[in-house]
Design an enzyme around this catalytic site. Structure first.
Site, PDB file in Angstrom:
ATOM      1  N   ASP A 347       0.788  -1.289  -0.111  1.00 50.96           N
ATOM      2  CA  ASP A 347       0.086   0.017   0.120  1.00 50.96           C
ATOM      3  C   ASP A 347       0.909   1.249  -0.018  1.00 50.96           C
ATOM      4  O   ASP A 347       1.714   1.665   0.917  1.00 50.96           O
ATOM      5  CB  ASP A 347      -1.002  -0.057   1.260  1.00 50.96           C
ATOM      6  N   THR A 348       0.568   2.309  -0.981  1.00 48.65           N
ATOM      7  CA  THR A 348       1.419   3.316  -1.086  1.00 48.65           C
ATOM      8  C   THR A 348       1.003   4.040  -2.357  1.00 48.65           C
ATOM      9  O   THR A 348       0.104   3.353  -3.248  1.00 48.65           O
ATOM     10  CB  THR A 348       3.100   3.011  -1.356  1.00 48.65           C
ATOM     11  N   ILE A 349       1.214   5.328  -2.495  1.00 48.86           N
ATOM     12  CA  ILE A 349       1.034   5.983  -3.795  1.00 48.86           C
ATOM     13  C   ILE A 349       2.216   6.638  -4.317  1.00 48.86           C
ATOM     14  O   ILE A 349       3.354   6.761  -3.692  1.00 48.86           O
ATOM     15  CB  ILE A 349       0.088   7.210  -3.554  1.00 48.86           C
ATOM     16  N   TYR A 365       5.014   7.927  -1.635  1.00 50.02           N
ATOM     17  CA  TYR A 365       4.465   8.466  -0.253  1.00 50.02           C
ATOM     18  C   TYR A 365       3.516   7.406   0.315  1.00 50.02           C
ATOM     19  O   TYR A 365       2.668   6.950  -0.465  1.00 50.02           O
ATOM     20  CB  TYR A 365       3.607   9.797  -0.768  1.00 50.02           C
TER      21      TYR A 365
END
Length: 525
Positions: A347-349, A365
């Site tokens: 999970d990240t962007i 981020y």
């Protein structure tokens, strides 16, 4: 060129500026920021902060970031380490004495000091042109008025909602249930935080009422965090590392990020005729999986806080890669090495922006696992990361938990360069998969001459611990042949990772590609 009879998308082409990221609102805000006169750094920060509202299960102001960016005048690539330290009172001995062999993912012991806001404030002041107040306004708007939950976000929300605890459940659930596709998610508390940041700068977040709110939430569940931990400053400047693959330089963020793993993996793959293999065939998946096992084993042994990583040159050495490549049996899978680093995530962007002057920003981020630690501050609803779960509790290990130390990080921004010029900022989300994703993406481009969008779209496989995850885009025959070679093959419930990239062409045209595994897009003007 893609087959227009088949589903898919084309690269986005533009000349004045481009953004590629995992949610359309983030991309739109970045482009709007460029149109308002901001540079690529302004646009990347503005878009990233909006993504924290659009994808709160992935990222937010309670998390960390790593950044690579190029100077459009000199062409030099800079790195910034926006990752936080464990609180001064953190203790591996205490956790071991309590019977833990790993850091509990949803405990305050997994919460490191969030440093993304520190990084954004610093970069806005030193690299950006618009000023912090201006680039915060879109995120303030969307936090206040809300955003409709996108399809992939709703999928992740349902999978990760059980992580939420205490006041986080009231702020990140809809009448006690995960938000559904199309429901409006609002974060008024975060809007208040961002307003104070716009007025007062980084100290508004790390001292005073906002910091007190985070510390109180952590101490209430047994955390060792203090206001002094939040108020402390840290050095964020660092230098990128790089390695070459068939004439293309892969530029990575240094430790405590895992970028060296991608370079090592490509060095191992360079010992094989990957270009002579079927790009979607069994042989390529097998060799790549074996290279990943060896590269990740080195990661787990050596990568840690920059002050504790002592074998980086060894990891980046071609001699090391050649010795590891010699261990690969082309016909048989090896056992997965023991995983010393305690936790990886998905999970990240990631957001990348290129402006009309040629500045390229590669920014990743994250709050680590889905919804991070699940702990949110009571007043402002700041969801706190569980990045500290990246530490190990093994005594004497370079990555052993200790107060004031940064954990090994899975998030890595990337850039490609040729003949000393940056040609592509890119990133591949997916936690532990990211180094493998960087290697696979570059190999798709270099070994198989794939178009940019096809290189992003192509099916993925990943030797993830004891199993080899193979997406449904591969044939059943490939899966069976891998099983016959000794791989434990599974089809993952969630697609592997998500990539974004922008190619900077010699003629000034920008090509953007965005992964269909996410909700996002590339936009230009």
């Amino acid at each position: 060129m893609r087959d227009f009879h088949m589903p898919g998308r084309s690269e986005v082409l533009a000349t004045n500026g481009m953004c590629a990221t995992s949610h359309p609102l983030g991309a739109q805000v970045a482009i709007d920021t460029l149109k308002r006169g901001g540079n690529a750094m302004d646009a990347a920060i503005a878009g990233a902060l909006v993504l924290g509202i659009c994808e709160p299960q992935m990222t937010g102001i309670g998390g960390d970031c790593f950044v690579l960016y190029s100077d459009p005048k000199s062409g030099k690539v800079h790195a910034l380490n926006g990752s936080g330290h464990a609180p001064a009172g953190a203790s591996a001995d205490r956790l071991r004495d309590a019977g833990h062999s790993a850091i509990p993912l949803t405990s305050p012991d997994a919460v490191t000091i969030p440093r993304a806001i520190d990084a954004f404030c610093h970069l806005s002041e030193t690299v950006g042109t618009l000023g912090l107040d201006a680039i915060l306004q879109p995120a303030i708007h969307y936090a206040e008025h809300g955003v409709p939950v996108a399809a992939r976000v709703a999928f992740d929300w349902a999978n990760d909602a059980d992580t939420l605890q205490g006041s986080a459940r009231a702020k990140y659930l809809s009448n006690g249930a995960p938000f559904q596709r199309g429901e409006i998610f609002r974060a008024p508390g975060q809007a208040g935080v961002l307003r104070r940041l716009a007025q007062q700068g980084r100290d508004a977040f790390y001292t005073g009422e906002i910091a007190d709110d985070m510390v109180a939430a952590l101490q209430a569940v047994g955390g060792a965090h203090t206001v002094a931990d939040f108020a402390a400053t840290c050095d964020m400047s660092t230098a990128p590392i790089s390695g070459a693959y068939k004439g293309t330089d892969l530029i990575e963020h240094p430790p405590n990020g895992q970028g060296a793993t991608a370079i090592l993996m490509l060095n191992i793959l360079s010992q094989f005729d990957i270009a002579g293999m079927d790009p979607l065939g069994t042989e390529r998946v097998h060799i790549e999986a074996e290279a990943a096992k060896l590269a990740y084993d080195a990661r787990n042994r050596f990568i840690a806080d920059p002050d504790h990583t002592s074998r980086l040159d060894h990891m980046l050495s071609m001699d090391t890669a050649k010795k590891l490549a010699a261990l690969i049996d082309p016909n048989r899978a090896m056992a997965a090495p023991a995983d010393i680093s305690e936790a990886v995530h998905k999970d990240t962007i990631y957001i990348t922006v290129v402006d009309r002057d040629g500045m390229a920003v590669s920014l990743i981020y994250s709050i680590f696992h889905g919804f991070g630690s699940g702990i949110a501050s009571d007043k402002f609803g700041i969801l706190l990361q569980n990045r500290g779960a990246g530490f190990t509790l093994q005594p004497g290990h370079p990555n052993e938990l200790s107060g004031g130390k940064r954990p090994m990080h899975t998030i890595i921004p990337g850039m490609l360069a040729e003949n000393g010029h940056v040609t592509m900022p890119f990133g591949v989300m997916g936690g532990g998969y990211q180094p493998n994703g960087h290697a696979r993406f570059l190999s798709n481009l270099v070994d198989f001459g794939m178009d940019l969008q096809r290189a992003v779209d192509a099916p993925r496989a990943f030797a993830d611990g004891a199993v080899t995850k193979v997406e449904r885009g591969y044939s059943d025959q490939v899966r069976q042949e891998l099983a016959d070679m000794g791989h434990t093959v599974v089809i993952p419930d969630t697609a592997i990772g998500g990539a974004q990239a922008i190619r900077i062409r010699d003629d000034g045209v920008l090509e953007g590609a965005s992964d269909p595994r996410k909700d996002g897009c590339a936009l230009g003007y």
